[in-house]
Each structure stands twice: as C-alpha cells, then as structure tokens.
Design an enzyme around this catalytic site. Structure first.
Site, PDB file in Angstrom:
ATOM      1  CG  HIS A  85      -1.779   1.193   1.358  1.00  0.00           C
ATOM      2  ND1 HIS A  85      -3.101   1.213   0.984  1.00  0.00           N
ATOM      3  CD2 HIS A  85      -1.518   2.455   1.815  1.00  0.00           C
ATOM      4  CE1 HIS A  85      -3.619   2.409   1.199  1.00  0.00           C
ATOM      5  NE2 HIS A  85      -2.667   3.183   1.707  1.00  0.00           N
ATOM      6  CD  GLU A  86       1.595   3.625   3.681  1.00  0.00           C
ATOM      7  OE1 GLU A  86       1.833   4.693   3.073  1.00  0.00           O
ATOM      8  OE2 GLU A  86       0.550   3.451   4.336  1.00  0.00           O
ATOM      9  CG  HIS A 137       0.424   6.360  -0.737  1.00  0.00           C
ATOM     10  ND1 HIS A 137      -0.619   7.038  -1.330  1.00  0.00           N
ATOM     11  CD2 HIS A 137      -0.099   5.792   0.393  1.00  0.00           C
ATOM     12  CE1 HIS A 137      -1.724   6.891  -0.597  1.00  0.00           C
ATOM     13  NE2 HIS A 137      -1.431   6.136   0.437  1.00  0.00           N
ATOM     14  CG  HIS A 185       0.371   9.093  -6.991  1.00  0.00           C
ATOM     15  ND1 HIS A 185      -0.794   9.364  -6.311  1.00  0.00           N
ATOM     16  CD2 HIS A 185       0.229   9.712  -8.188  1.00  0.00           C
ATOM     17  CE1 HIS A 185      -1.594  10.092  -7.073  1.00  0.00           C
ATOM     18  NE2 HIS A 185      -0.991  10.323  -8.208  1.00  0.00           N
TER      19      HIS A 185
END
Length: 672
Positions: free
Chosen positions: A461-462, A465, A468
């Site tokens: 999940h991290e 990010h 991104h």
C-alpha cells in the site's frame, strides 16, 4: 554556527545531510528560512510590474524553497524518530507556520495580482497545466480566507494557530500513551503464542532493556497477540490498553482536545460561508457533498454489518464450546476468528510468516514496479536520520528517476501506523528535481523480520503511494505526486495492493527465509482463498470510524464528542463485539491535522476505483498487461493533480465505476 540545513545540499542526490544535522540546528534554520520566505513573498506582492503568470504564479510556486527543505528534513525525523526536543520544536513551529500561511493568503496585494490574472485567464495563452495551477492557487487563497476582512480575518488567524497547537498536542499525547504501556510475558503468558510473535516480543523487550518478552501498543505486536493468545484475561488487559489510548485521563488525554478542534473547525467553516466543516472540506473532493459520502458508506454498511453479525454468531458458539459463558467481546473476536480461519481454511498465519520476510516483500514490490513500469532499484549507502533507514536509487532505462527510502521497524520514538511522504517532490520548474520518497512502517523487528499477510499488504500500500511520487511527470511541485484530492490519493496505493494477491508474484518472492523454497502451492492457495475471510469485521470497524468522522463535521460540533460517537454507533447498529478502528481519542487521521477530517471515507471511495481499475487489467492481458500499465502511468500516476480526478480516471478507464466491484472484492456479495 554553521548550519547544514541552510547550506547547499551537495551530497548524493541532494538529500539532507542527516549525519551533520543536530536538533539544535532546526530552530535557527527555521527562523532564517521563514524570514527568507517572507521576503520572497513581499517581493512578489510588491512587484511594480503588471502581474503575469511567471512573475506571480510561478514566482509564488518557487518561493519558500529554503523553508520547504528545512521542514521536509524536520518533519521526517519528528514523526519517525521523536524525542522531547523535537516535540518541543513541533509545538513551536505549528502555530508559527499557521500564522505564516495566513500571511501569504491574507496578502491583499498578492491576492489582487492573482485576481487580475484570473480575470484575464482566457487571454493569457496558458496551457492546461498552467491554467490548472492558476485555478488551484486562487482557490487555495479563497478557501484560506483571503477575502476576509477585519475581525473575521484576525479570528481566522487565531483559529488556525490554535488548531496547529491542538493537532500537535493530539499526536504527542497519543505517542506518549503508546510508549508508556508495556506488558511483560512470563512463561505462562507465552504459552500458545507462535514462535514469530515470541521472537518479536523478545526483540522489543531487549530494546527496552527488559529480560522478558513484552507486548507494546505497536500494532505489529498487539494485534497478533490478540489473535493468538489463549489467555482471555491477558487479551482483555491488552485490548483495554489499546482502546484507552488518548483517553487515560491526565496530561495525555485527547478527549477535550478533540472537542475543541471540532468547535474551531465549525467556526472556521462559518467564517468562510459554509454551513458545516464537511460542506467546506468536501467541496473540492470527488465526493462533493456529505450526502454523497453518506450514501456510499451506508450502501456498503448494510451488507458488511449483516456479514459481521453472521460471523459473530459462529464465533460466539466457538467461545461457548470453550466453556466461556459470556457474550463475545472485542478482545475475543480476533482470537476466535483466527481459530476459525485455521479450521475452515486450514490456514495458520504462523505457517505463512516464514515465507513473508521483509526482504522478500521489498523485492516483491520492486519486482512488480519493474514489470509494470520498468523501474530499477539500486541500494544506496548514504547517511539517513536513523540506522534502520535504507535507501535505493530508482532508475529507468539508465536514467535517474528518484530516491526511495524505507524506514520499516517499530520503535518507541515513532508514531504508530504507516505513511508515505516526500522529502522532495518531483518538479521541472523553477529547476528539474527528482523525488525523494520515504515509506514509514511499524513492523516488528526480528532476525530476520517476518511479516503477516496484512503487514505485507501495508508495505505494498505505502509503496503504491511512493510510485505516485516516483512516476510523477509535471512541471510544478504543488501539483506533483500525491497532491490530489483526498478521496483520489488512495487509488494508487490501494490499487498496488492487488499485485500482492497475484500468484506469480508470491511464487517469485514468497520464499522461506531459511531454505529459500517457494511457498507451497497448497499454502498459497489457502492464503488467497481466505482473502474474503473476516471482511465483515474489517469493513464494519472501518466504516464506523468513517461515519463518526462524517457526523462530527456535517452538523453542529458536539459538546461531548464521546457522547456523539456513542450516539452514531447506536444509530447504525454497531455490533457489540466490534469497535471502531480508530476511536475519537486516538483518531490521528482526523485530529492530528485536518487532512482526513470529513475525509476518512476516502479509503472506501478510492477502493471503488481501485477494484474497478484492477478489473481493467484482468479484462485485458492480465495483471502485467503492458498497455494497461502504460495507460495507468500516463493518465494517473504521472499526472498528479494536473487535472480533475474524474477526468484522470475516465481517461484511464473510459468511465467512472460503481460499487459492485468493491463489494465483490470484499466478499460481501456473491460473485457473478
């Protein structure tokens, strides 16, 4: 005194020289950088030349660079490696930054220049990204109170300063409560616990100088303890400590702080002409209105609650079969759910963990990023703020992309949870700069560190990010990477989680930490087959927090937030054996700052999109479909906030999604 924070950072990749930075450097660097930013602001506002895009909007974008660098270095260490000196600095910096922000947005001369450009925007020859930056800049000023005059403007300044103080106090109180509780495990208390948990608890005890293994309030220790300990008395003791964070009375109690924050937010929204803080906050999000948020949450709540209640009946019977003549309690759920999972899916997390080493899961995330986007990761030997931190240079086709830093282990000086931040964001103006991105997690240390499947999902999940940030390709830093609407920012992170469930990813990277053997297919299939297990519980605890957050901010601020919390939970029919994922006194997402205030729903909003977006890969050539990956980067990951989220998602998928894919993904409705 020479101050490395204010010097040119000419080390590798322009990263802060942490090996030379001392706590004593932060305050004078902040003071000087703040004055430099003020001088730059006044120069822009007082420019005698007529306003142009370059001498106003781009100049404003470039201003405050020294302050940005100082704060990036400071907040990186303050959140992940706190100490009393850094906490005191946070308490000092917060209100001063709030006051400076109001200076910027309250500068009438600067606002006149922005309004003049806005009035002539169609004649300025701006491209789409420049027009977007102009619009966002003007909107930021107006929403910060640039149009306020006199007493209203002064009151807004006081509100923002006080909110900054309260948010810092809330965070530090929570950290104090989490660091202040420990439960030693004697031989009897260790009975029935898996080896990986005892090893992690022993490591935590050694770091504290204790002879015995310990359970702390780090999620990586307390959650598995609640899952595996057969001692109901100890589970109850641990759960009560976990649930009482921020509500223990005394100096670290957050309940009054939460109440004051809600009152001030309501007043802030009123000064700006909004009927509620939720109406103000959601105006710029994809959701738009509190009504749309509530409709989505309740559409998912009904099937989730029904599933949770059906599961509770099964767990209650299991508990009664053990001779426990009591209702199912929150400290019972995880324990009996784990036993049920082992029975129904023949899946024991203790058997899974040896195949999910931290090293293997880091390589898995890197491997997926390589296959999807061609990124390469080369370890770097550079000084960082803590010995646990590691760094990699990220390249593509031999060209530098950015730097990725991982800070993975729990420690008493680190706030709980997991997060991603950019020490430096990608930009091309006023000069080209690659991103420096950090993932911070709270995994239990071990030799080696072994993760549960939920931990591995957090890592993915991290890292979503981080991608991104790393794949951002815009001109302006303020719209780079994750600078997007709050209910869009979780799309890349939650979407990346899906690749952890891809069998070939597990085949390549889920390998036994001793033998190197891949996870047996039978165990892997059981792991993936249990993906929908306990989704009623997980969805209910999350939605309850989101609904309480929304209720706090959409009507008059409550005099007693805890009473309001109880009323909301009663109204939605909260199952008695499940608690909110984040009760009010520990709801850092909402009360440490206003980033997720009225916005905790955004995880489920983004999940509607991430389920649909991964379906696009499945409908194509599979998880590593190169055309879909290229489209994802082109339309979403590289664009940051350069366009409205709806436009970005529609460009990728051709339409906006419905909730069906989400419900199927959580196993809350029958698959087609």
């Amino acid at each position: 005194m020479s101050n490395p924070l204010l010097e040119d950072w000419d080390g590798p990749f322009g990263i802060a020289p942490f090996e030379r930075i001392e706590d004593a450097h932060f305050a004078p660097a902040f003071d000087e950088a703040l004055e430099m930013a003020r001088a730059e602001l006044h120069e822009i506002a007082g420019n005698p030349e007529p306003p142009r895009f370059d001498n106003t909007i781009e100049a404003l974008e470039a201003s405050g660079a020294a302050l940005t660098r100082v704060l990036a270095a400071f907040f990186s260490v303050a959140g992940a490696d706190s100490n009393p000196a850094r906490q005191a600095l946070q308490r000092d910096f917060g209100p001063r930054l709030a006051a400076y922000s109001l200076e910027v947005t309250g500068n009438k001369a600067l606002m006149r220049r922005i309004e003049a450009l806005w009035a002539e925007r169609d004649e300025l020859g701006l491209d789409d990204e420049e027009m977007r930056l102009l619009m966002l800049t003007r909107r930021r000023f107006l929403r910060a109170g640039a149009a306020l005059e006199g007493d209203a403007r002064e009151r807004m300044g006081a509100i923002m300063s006080r909110l900054a103080e309260l948010g810092t106090a809330f965070t530090q109180n929570l950290l104090a409560d989490e660091a202040g509780w420990v439960m030693e495990l004697d031989e009897d208390a260790q009975a029935g616990l898996p080896d990986f948990l005892i090893a992690a608890a022993r490591e935590a005890g050694q770091e504290m100088g204790r002879a015995r293994p310990v359970i702390t309030l780090s999620r990586s220790l307390i959650v598995p303890f609640l899952q595996f300990s057969p001692r109901r008395d100890l589970r109850e003791r641990a759960f009560h400590a976990w649930a009482a964070r921020g509500a223990n009375g005394g100096a670290s109690d957050n309940r009054a702080i939460a109440g004051e924050i809600l009152k001030l937010r309501e007043e802030r929204a009123g000064l700006l002409g909004y009927e509620s803080f939720a109406a103000f906050k959601l105006e710029t999000e994809m959701a738009g209105t509190p009504e749309r948020v509530e409709a989505l949450l309740m559409e998912v709540w009904a099937p989730a609650r029904a599933q949770a209640e059906a599961d509770a009946e099964i767990l209650t019977r299991m508990m009664q079969d053990d001779g426990v003549n009591d209702d199912l309690r929150p400290w019972d759920w995880r324990y009996y759910a784990e036993r049920r999972r082992q029975a129904e899916h023949d899946l024991d997390e203790a058997a899974v963990k040896p195949y999910l080493s931290l090293e293997g899961m880091i390589e898995a995330a890197f491997g997926v990023a390589n296959r999807l986007f061609g990124l390469e990761f080369e370890p770097l030997d550079i000084p960082l703020y803590h010995p646990d931190c590691r760094a990699w240079e990220v390249t593509r086709d031999g060209h530098h992309v950015g730097v990725f830093i991982g800070d993975y282990f729990a420690r008493g000086s680190k706030r709980s949870g997991a997060w991603c931040s950019a020490m430096r964001a990608q930009a091309k103006v006023p000069q080209a700069q690659g991103p420096v991105v950090i993932n911070v997690c709270n995994f239990a240390k071990g030799d080696p560190a072994l993760l549960g499947f939920d931990d591995a999902r957090t890592l993915f999940h991290e890292f979503g990010h981080a991608l991104h940030h790393l794949l951002s390709d815009v001109r302006y830093e303020s719209i780079a990477g994750t600078s997007v609407a709050r209910d869009f920012v979780e799309l890349p992170s939650q979407l990346f989680e899906h690749w952890l469930d891809v069998p070939e990813v597990l085949e390549a990277h889920a390998r036994h930490y001793r033998t190197g053997a891949p996870m047996p297919h039978e165990l892997r299939d059981k792991l993936l087959g249990a993906a929908h297990f306990d989704q009623g519980f997980q969805t209910v605890e999350y939605l309850a927090s989101a609904l309480v957050d929304l209720a706090f901010h959409r009507t008059d601020a409550p005099d007693d937030p805890m009473a309001e919390q109880a009323q909301v939970l009663k109204a939605i029919g909260m199952p008695q054996a499940i608690t909110m994922r984040h009760a009010t006194p520990q709801f850092a997402h909402v009360f440490s700052g206003d980033g997720y205030a009225s916005g905790y729903y955004s995880y489920i909003w983004s999940e509607v999109m991430d389920a649909d977006a991964f379906a696009a890969f499945e409908e194509g050539a599979g998880p590593f479909d190169p055309e879909r990956a290229a489209a994802l980067e082109r339309h979403i990951l590289s664009r940051g906030g350069a366009a409205e989220p709806e436009a970005l998602y529609t460009a990728f998928r051709g339409r906006m999604p419905g909730v069906d894919a989400l419900l199927r993904g959580r196993g809350l409705v029958a698959a087609d």
